[in-house]
Design an enzyme around this catalytic site. Structure first.
Site, short mmCIF file in Angstrom:
data_model
loop_
_atom_site.label_atom_id
_atom_site.label_comp_id
_atom_site.label_asym_id
_atom_site.label_seq_id
_atom_site.Cartn_x
_atom_site.Cartn_y
_atom_site.Cartn_z
N GLU A 213 55.02 -49.92 7.87
CA GLU A 213 54.54 -49.90 6.49
C GLU A 213 53.32 -50.82 6.35
O GLU A 213 53.03 -51.63 7.23
CB GLU A 213 55.63 -50.35 5.54
CG GLU A 213 56.08 -51.79 5.76
CD GLU A 213 56.66 -52.43 4.52
OE1 GLU A 213 55.89 -52.56 3.56
OE2 GLU A 213 57.84 -52.81 4.54
N LYS B 157 66.24 -57.29 1.34
CA LYS B 157 65.69 -58.61 1.01
C LYS B 157 66.74 -59.46 0.29
O LYS B 157 67.48 -58.98 -0.56
CB LYS B 157 64.43 -58.45 0.17
CG LYS B 157 63.30 -57.74 0.91
CD LYS B 157 62.08 -57.57 0.05
CE LYS B 157 60.95 -56.93 0.85
NZ LYS B 157 61.22 -55.52 1.19
#
Length: 304
Positions: free
Chosen positions: A26, A160
């Site tokens: 990404e 996360k």
């Protein structure tokens, strides 16, 4: 045949022609995940590490009306240093392409673009997920929906740490997305090696993961796979140290909403840890890239 909206750089084009293993990457981590110049240095290092381990990196970004599968140094530097880069999820793809806007890709849009380019393997730091208080805000990352509908394997260090990890795993289960612990029985917590949250499935080798991917393909399953690869213990920040810092950063969010929340929190956590979280982020991405290269090679070998 290559899709008309794709632009393959020379390295990726040759790799496809010669049937080499490719690892998609990404680009939002370059534009929004780290400060300059650490973001540029990390992106280059991760790409080179993948090459050194026998695979080909393909960083994905949007530039001048095309989806770039593999970017040159000019575009990478532009993503790393410009403040005009849009962070594009799947929702934004048609808009940024039609407006010829420079944009980095999130997990969801990178998965979509990788699949469009017929790339089965993607490496990131951590996936998005369910935010705390989602029952009020309905703030749930499109990454989870993409994982339910796009057959790309994602190597990450869990979700996360700023997210509600149990609810994130619950939603992945609801969407039918397998979450595989790599050499671990627990879901990793991004900055921290373990979370105390047990996983149902574990695999200990790249060959085993490649075999799993092959069976997914044989079954024509359209969902992705999450390979949860913990941060190396030497680089982790213990939970009792990082948890109060995350809570403090969350209290400071204020009127920030939507996709701006995660970049704010990551930056604030880096400030509060005096850069320790940035170092941890870099180390876990490097670690994920190495595993991604091993899996891509194993998967390609099993297809031969």
């Amino acid at each position: 045949m290559i899709h008309e909206l794709l632009h393959l750089n020379r390295e990726v084009k040759i790799a496809l022609q010669t049937n080499q293993p490719i690892v998609a990457l990404e680009s939002s981590i370059i534009s929004h995940g780290m400060p300059y110049p650490e973001n540029l240095e990390t992106a280059k290092m991760v790409e080179q590490s993948i090459r050194d381990h026998g695979a080909v990196p393909a960083t994905i970004a949007i530039y001048q009306g095309k989806i770039h599968i593999g970017i040159d140094e000019f575009i990478m530097r532009h993503l790393a240093s410009s403040e005009q880069i849009m962070k594009a999820s799947r929702r934004d793809l048609a808009y940024v392409l039609s407006r010829k806007i420079s944009a980095s890709t999130t997990v969801s849009s990178t998965m979509f673009c990788a699949h469009l380019a017929k790339l089965p393997m993607f490496v990131t730091g951590g996936i998005g997920g369910v935010h705390h208080n989602a029952h009020e805000s309905f703030d749930i990352s499109p990454d989870l929906i993409e994982l339910s509908s796009t057959p790309v394997t994602v190597v990450c260090s869990g979700a996360k740490s700023i997210l509600d990890l149990p609810k994130t795993l619950e939603m992945l289960e609801t969407q039918g997305v397998p979450v595989i612990g790599y050499q671990t029985d627990e879901f990793p917590a991004f900055y921290t090696h373990t979370s105390g949250i047990p996983l149902l499935h574990r695999l200990d080798g790249a060959d085993e993961i490649a075999q799993l991917m092959n069976y997914q393909r044989k079954l024509n399953l359209t969902n992705g796979i999450v390979i949860a690869n913990p941060i190396p213990k030497t680089a982790e920040i213990p939970d009792d140290q990082i948890r109060p810092i995350i809570k403090q950063a969350q209290r400071e969010v204020g009127n920030i909403h939507g996709k701006a929340i995660t970049p704010f929190l990551l930056q604030r956590i880096a400030e509060l840890t005096a850069g320790q979280s940035l170092h941890a982020n870099i180390e876990l991405i490097k670690n994920n890239a190495l595993l991604g290269a091993e899996i891509a090679i194993a998967y390609k070998n099993q297809l031969l």
